[in-house]
Design a protein around this motif. Sequence first.
Motif, PDB file in Angstrom:
ATOM      1  N   GLY A 189      -4.196  -2.734   3.534  1.00 15.02           N
ATOM      2  CA  GLY A 189      -4.769  -1.886   5.286  1.00 15.02           C
ATOM      3  C   GLY A 189      -5.696  -2.070   5.995  1.00 15.02           C
ATOM      4  N   MET A 190      -5.546  -1.522   6.420  1.00 13.80           N
ATOM      5  CA  MET A 190      -6.490  -1.496   7.831  1.00 13.80           C
ATOM      6  C   MET A 190      -6.513  -0.365   9.038  1.00 13.80           C
ATOM      7  SD  MET A 190      -4.159  -4.643   9.973  1.00 13.80           S
ATOM      8  CE  MET A 190      -4.324  -5.239   8.265  1.00 13.80           C
ATOM      9  N   THR A 191      -6.961  -0.244   9.853  1.00 10.66           N
ATOM     10  CA  THR A 191      -7.004   0.862  11.206  1.00 10.66           C
ATOM     11  C   THR A 191      -6.285   0.652  11.563  1.00 10.66           C
ATOM     12  OG1 THR A 191      -9.821   0.526  10.645  1.00 10.66           O
ATOM     13  CG2 THR A 191      -9.293   2.545  12.463  1.00 10.66           C
ATOM     14  N   GLU A 192      -5.460   0.001  12.071  1.00  5.02           N
ATOM     15  CA  GLU A 192      -4.045   0.336  12.582  1.00  5.02           C
ATOM     16  C   GLU A 192      -3.241   0.174  11.952  1.00  5.02           C
ATOM     17  OE1 GLU A 192      -6.631  -3.661  14.911  1.00  5.02           O
ATOM     18  OE2 GLU A 192      -6.331  -2.650  12.704  1.00  5.02           O
ATOM     19  N   THR A 193      -3.535   0.383  10.717  1.00  2.64           N
ATOM     20  CA  THR A 193      -2.299   0.635   9.967  1.00  2.64           C
ATOM     21  C   THR A 193      -2.472   2.031   9.462  1.00  2.64           C
ATOM     22  OG1 THR A 193      -2.976   0.117   7.998  1.00  2.64           O
ATOM     23  CG2 THR A 193      -1.076  -1.669   9.548  1.00  2.64           C
ATOM     24  N   ILE A 194      -3.611   2.786   9.961  1.00  2.00           N
ATOM     25  CA  ILE A 194      -4.215   4.103   9.071  1.00  2.00           C
ATOM     26  C   ILE A 194      -4.176   4.019   7.839  1.00  2.00           C
ATOM     27  CG2 ILE A 194      -3.851   6.350   9.429  1.00  2.00           C
ATOM     28  CD1 ILE A 194      -1.773   6.602  11.593  1.00  2.00           C
ATOM     29  N   THR A 195      -5.243   3.508   7.531  1.00  2.00           N
ATOM     30  CA  THR A 195      -4.955   2.781   5.937  1.00  2.00           C
ATOM     31  C   THR A 195      -4.738   1.890   5.357  1.00  2.00           C
ATOM     32  OG1 THR A 195      -6.566   3.843   3.571  1.00  2.00           O
ATOM     33  CG2 THR A 195      -4.915   5.238   4.436  1.00  2.00           C
ATOM     34  N   HIS A 196      -3.944   2.034   4.143  1.00  2.00           N
ATOM     35  CA  HIS A 196      -3.380   1.360   2.835  1.00  2.00           C
ATOM     36  C   HIS A 196      -1.666   1.491   3.591  1.00  2.00           C
ATOM     37  CE1 HIS A 196      -4.132   5.097   0.286  1.00  2.00           C
ATOM     38  NE2 HIS A 196      -2.619   4.396   0.515  1.00  2.00           N
ATOM     39  N   ILE A 197      -1.190   0.368   3.609  1.00  2.00           N
ATOM     40  CA  ILE A 197       0.022  -0.151   3.852  1.00  2.00           C
ATOM     41  C   ILE A 197       1.173  -0.850   2.627  1.00  2.00           C
ATOM     42  CG2 ILE A 197       0.944   0.793   5.810  1.00  2.00           C
ATOM     43  CD1 ILE A 197       1.226  -3.091   4.706  1.00  2.00           C
ATOM     44  N   ALA A 198       0.448  -1.282   1.925  1.00  2.87           N
ATOM     45  CA  ALA A 198       0.918  -1.188   0.100  1.00  2.87           C
ATOM     46  C   ALA A 198      -0.398  -1.187  -1.027  1.00  2.87           C
ATOM     47  CB  ALA A 198       0.864  -2.973   1.197  1.00  2.87           C
ATOM     48  N   ALA A 199       0.456  -1.634  -1.819  1.00  6.29           N
ATOM     49  CA  ALA A 199      -0.947  -1.377  -2.666  1.00  6.29           C
ATOM     50  C   ALA A 199       0.028  -2.317  -4.694  1.00  6.29           C
ATOM     51  CB  ALA A 199      -0.833   0.059  -3.415  1.00  6.29           C
ATOM     52  N   LYS A 200      -0.876  -2.766  -4.981  1.00  2.86           N
ATOM     53  CA  LYS A 200      -0.446  -3.384  -6.783  1.00  2.86           C
ATOM     54  C   LYS A 200      -1.464  -2.750  -7.728  1.00  2.86           C
ATOM     55  CE  LYS A 200      -3.381  -7.762  -6.009  1.00  2.86           C
ATOM     56  NZ  LYS A 200      -3.679  -8.201  -6.960  1.00  2.86           N
ATOM     57  N   LYS A 201      -0.560  -2.526  -8.573  1.00  2.00           N
ATOM     58  CA  LYS A 201      -1.143  -2.163  -9.740  1.00  2.00           C
ATOM     59  C   LYS A 201      -2.603  -2.960 -10.694  1.00  2.00           C
ATOM     60  CE  LYS A 201      -0.169   1.177 -12.892  1.00  2.00           C
ATOM     61  NZ  LYS A 201       0.821   1.845 -14.247  1.00  2.00           N
ATOM     62  N   LEU A 202      -3.497  -2.865 -11.172  1.00  3.26           N
ATOM     63  CA  LEU A 202      -4.245  -3.797 -11.898  1.00  3.26           C
ATOM     64  C   LEU A 202      -4.226  -4.818 -12.567  1.00  3.26           C
ATOM     65  CD1 LEU A 202      -7.784  -4.598 -10.869  1.00  3.26           C
ATOM     66  CD2 LEU A 202      -7.043  -2.897 -13.861  1.00  3.26           C
ATOM     67  N   GLY A 203      -3.835  -6.371 -12.078  1.00  6.39           N
ATOM     68  CA  GLY A 203      -3.439  -7.158 -12.981  1.00  6.39           C
ATOM     69  C   GLY A 203      -1.968  -8.147 -12.507  1.00  6.39           C
ATOM     70  N   ALA A 204      -1.612  -7.161 -11.237  1.00  8.16           N
ATOM     71  CA  ALA A 204      -0.993  -8.292 -10.820  1.00  8.16           C
ATOM     72  C   ALA A 204      -1.149  -8.516  -9.453  1.00  8.16           C
ATOM     73  CB  ALA A 204       0.056  -6.474 -10.174  1.00  8.16           C
ATOM     74  N   SER A 205      -0.060  -9.985  -8.954  1.00  6.64           N
ATOM     75  CA  SER A 205      -0.694 -10.480  -8.042  1.00  6.64           C
ATOM     76  C   SER A 205       0.144  -9.501  -6.641  1.00  6.64           C
ATOM     77  CB  SER A 205       0.064 -12.029  -8.073  1.00  6.64           C
ATOM     78  OG  SER A 205       1.057 -11.966  -8.583  1.00  6.64           O
ATOM     79  N   VAL A 206       1.256  -9.543  -7.058  1.00  2.95           N
ATOM     80  CA  VAL A 206       2.468  -8.433  -5.714  1.00  2.95           C
ATOM     81  C   VAL A 206       2.290  -7.584  -5.598  1.00  2.95           C
ATOM     82  CG1 VAL A 206       4.377  -8.652  -4.740  1.00  2.95           C
ATOM     83  CG2 VAL A 206       3.776 -10.212  -7.018  1.00  2.95           C
ATOM     84  N   PHE A 207       2.307  -7.335  -3.481  1.00  2.00           N
ATOM     85  CA  PHE A 207       1.831  -5.617  -3.205  1.00  2.00           C
ATOM     86  C   PHE A 207       3.076  -5.029  -2.928  1.00  2.00           C
ATOM     87  CE2 PHE A 207      -1.841  -7.416  -1.961  1.00  2.00           C
ATOM     88  CZ  PHE A 207      -2.676  -6.335  -2.463  1.00  2.00           C
ATOM     89  N   THR A 208       3.440  -4.056  -3.064  1.00  2.00           N
ATOM     90  CA  THR A 208       4.624  -3.471  -2.968  1.00  2.00           C
ATOM     91  C   THR A 208       4.059  -2.447  -2.159  1.00  2.00           C
ATOM     92  OG1 THR A 208       5.513  -3.500  -5.026  1.00  2.00           O
ATOM     93  CG2 THR A 208       6.176  -1.656  -3.605  1.00  2.00           C
ATOM     94  N   VAL A 209       4.707  -2.562  -0.301  1.00  2.00           N
ATOM     95  CA  VAL A 209       4.475  -1.494   0.530  1.00  2.00           C
ATOM     96  C   VAL A 209       4.957  -0.077   0.091  1.00  2.00           C
ATOM     97  CG1 VAL A 209       5.055  -3.589   2.175  1.00  2.00           C
ATOM     98  CG2 VAL A 209       7.050  -2.195   1.578  1.00  2.00           C
ATOM     99  N   LEU A 210       4.534   0.926   1.449  1.00  2.00           N
ATOM    100  CA  LEU A 210       4.356   2.453   0.573  1.00  2.00           C
ATOM    101  C   LEU A 210       6.259   2.144   1.052  1.00  2.00           C
ATOM    102  CD1 LEU A 210       1.630   2.370  -0.435  1.00  2.00           C
ATOM    103  CD2 LEU A 210       1.572   4.125   1.124  1.00  2.00           C
ATOM    104  N   PRO A 211       6.556   3.852   1.536  1.00  2.00           N
ATOM    105  CA  PRO A 211       8.286   4.521   2.396  1.00  2.00           C
ATOM    106  C   PRO A 211       7.801   4.004   3.153  1.00  2.00           C
ATOM    107  CG  PRO A 211       7.121   6.105   0.153  1.00  2.00           C
ATOM    108  CD  PRO A 211       5.851   4.960   0.312  1.00  2.00           C
ATOM    109  N   ASN A 212       8.877   3.140   3.619  1.00  2.00           N
ATOM    110  CA  ASN A 212       9.463   3.357   5.399  1.00  2.00           C
ATOM    111  C   ASN A 212       8.597   2.147   6.201  1.00  2.00           C
ATOM    112  OD1 ASN A 212      10.908   5.707   5.129  1.00  2.00           O
ATOM    113  ND2 ASN A 212       9.181   7.207   5.379  1.00  2.00           N
TER     114      ASN A 212
END
Length: 346
Positions: A189-212
Amino acid sequence: MLELTHKNVHNHFRINGYHLNAIDLCRVAYDYIKEGDANEQAIGEFLLDWFDNKEYIEMRTSGTTGLPKIVKLEKQAMIQSALATGDFFELEPRNKALLCLPVKFVAGKMMLVRSLILGLDLDIVTPSTEPLALNDTKYDFVAMVPLQVQNSIEALENVKKLIIGGAKLDSALEAKLLPLKTEIYETYGMTETITHIAAKKLGASVFTVLPNVKIAQDDRGCLVITVPSISDEPIVTNDLVEVIRENQFIFLGRIDNVINSGGVKLIPEQIEAKLIEKLDSRFFVTGIPDATLGEKLILVIEGEKQDFASDFFDVLDKFERPKEIVFVPKFKENENGKLLRKPSLI
């Protein structure tokens, strides 16, 4: 159901053990501004901004997606971001949370907003590189930057869910964290997105976006983020990604870091990932002007000069091997603690 506004404070919200409403928080804010340290003053200023009659707050961006600038963050959008985080990480009222990030920046501000809106039981500590030192409290939810995580590995047994942001998590630190029982996520994420818009579990390579949140790529291969609750216009980043499906992507690197060496485009982050387990010191690769290649790839290492075995760079492809190695006593960082990778600042 009535829409939440920035004047709402969840009835289960607590700060440092005390139930406080909006009026109480404004009183605390005045005390922080008058008598507190720099971080407490930032908390006080944010709380007064949050509870005033404006529909937005102003923030300076870190320059992740371009030159630093002042942006207006809609308070309603910040509330929606907090709700999305609550859904994604399954946070519940009365969950114990820790704020150990500077409230000067958006990540710290959002921990306050999440707590106010979701009804978290929030402890606030002075930001430091060891935020869990001398603290045996058990927390349901904590946000840290990688340096704080590095210095808190043993204490993380007291943390149920941890999100890491602010800088990329290197593979060496990731390897130390994988055996832990803590649920650990790297965020994007970044300031413009108001902090994170996606996350990935430790060990994974793929980010999954948050709802909406909707994602796409532009013609450069960079991530484009659409979040109607946050921005009327799509947010165009300088992050090279591979979109896996409509809600998942792989981060490849920053387009402004890409090195064009003799017509071959090199992504520093991918080269660095191959070297991370071979170097104990901090380092990065970058390009500098070259009469023959246009740009030549160099490896910049923090610390004293050292020699390398002839097979040291065998993990790299032919064009990924540095043409020069530069040693620098101490790397320069910006005020967010992010490494300045520009060759002119070495």
